[in-house]
Write a protein that holds these residues in place. Sequence first.
Motif, short mmCIF file in Angstrom:
data_model
loop_
_atom_site.label_atom_id
_atom_site.label_comp_id
_atom_site.label_asym_id
_atom_site.label_seq_id
_atom_site.Cartn_x
_atom_site.Cartn_y
_atom_site.Cartn_z
N GLU A 277 0.83 -1.20 0.00
CA GLU A 277 0.00 0.00 0.00
C GLU A 277 0.88 1.26 0.00
O GLU A 277 1.93 1.31 0.64
N GLU B 299 1.51 4.81 1.18
CA GLU B 299 1.14 5.70 2.27
C GLU B 299 1.13 7.16 1.79
O GLU B 299 1.80 7.52 0.82
N ARG B 300 0.40 7.98 2.50
CA ARG B 300 0.31 9.40 2.15
C ARG B 300 1.67 10.09 2.30
O ARG B 300 2.07 10.89 1.45
#
Length: 476
Positions: free
Chosen positions: A148, A150-151
């Motif tokens: 994933e 991440e920001r």
Amino acid sequence: TCVTEELLRQRAEHNNRELFSLEEISLHQQEIEQLEYIDKLCRDLKILYLQNNLIPKIENVSKLKKLEYLNLALNNIERIENLEGCEELQKLDLTANFIGELSSIEILKHNIHLKELFLVGNPCTEFEGYRQFVVATLHQLKWLDSKEIERSERIQALQNYRQVEKQIRDQEQVYLLQRTREKEEALKKIQEKQEKKKEKQIKPKPGFDGRWYTDINNINPDPLEDKENHLQKETEKEYQEWKIDKDDEEDRAFWEEPTPYTPESRLEAHRHLEEKRRVKENIRGQKVKEKPPRTLITAEGKVLNMNEPKLHFVLKDDEENNQFILDLAVYRHLDSSLIDVDVQPTYLRVMVKDKPFQLVLPAEVKPDSSSAKRSQTTGHLVISMPKIQEIIMANRKTPTLVKPSDSNKLQTNIKRERVEKLEVDPSKYSFPDVANIIQEKERIGQGPINLQQQKVIDTENSYVDFEDNQDVPPLI
């Protein structure tokens, strides 16, 4: 191998072989080298599996507007292209390809719904700054190589984008130069192998020249010639074994030779396996041809019973219809085109997938009048065979043909005849019939039909006023 309409219909069995409404299809491990017809015949596709093929280029999928998942893992793809039209694309799997032109991912900016991208196993993943470049280029991505995004990772990638982009471009140029050299070497290697095949001729062992001679006019074989033929067969067998051993040595040398992992080497390995498979099929076909033929009828003309497909059967003698009925339990899902029926006067033969079922019949039948049908429920084959010899029943009259126009008359005559019989039948009435009363001694017929002689009446006493005319001749 290309994608054909027939291949698409075969793989669309779950959709009754219909393509216009097909939403999912799997074309993995089909040795596909070129994509065709998919975007024209399967417009409603949502899921497309094309992994483990030999596809070198992404093409002919841009018109799949509803496509959500495209799997192109384990192919020979070198760059990402021709995916702008896949407006609903959410997941793209390009695992274990040969993508080294990492900048080609910029084309995926048009796929605004793309959430997951898999590039693991490609040369571009070894570039320094690979992940940062992809994360900064494709803002819509949520997952990259099953990890994933991440920001904070995206913010950092955007901050260092200029520097990372320059690094990627430089590494990309080095890789493209290397790929150019690999292509040239692969092409040169292929040309050398082709020249060696032309120059190299397989010389058989001494005593066999690869040709066979047959005297077609020789009716009575000579024992010496039989011995020579036997020696030729032995020589041929030794030659085949020698050739197989030599092929095994060449096959071992091919796999032991060090080669770089490139699209060309992968395609070459596929060609080698395909050639080996074809040789094995030819050898297998020769062995099948050499198999001695089945003996269905002996040299003396005796027909043999045989059930090679091992099917259950029942032979019935329908005496009422004067015919034989064979019920053969053919496999229910077997196509009728694989069944061949041959009815002869004295025997029956059914070929089921080239396996003979033969049965000698108890009596002669009429082949031209026989019929064969298959049950729609059980799939059994039912063969009706009328007998040649008619059965004559005792006290049985053959029916006569009556015209339809005379049917009413016939029924009327039958009714009248029955009425007359009832009137003269003495057993139906209780009163005696005085007209037939005669003395028992005057009966002369005592057989089964009780023949009787009519009583002669004395004409002289019957008529008192009778005068005899001499001019009239007497009655006979």
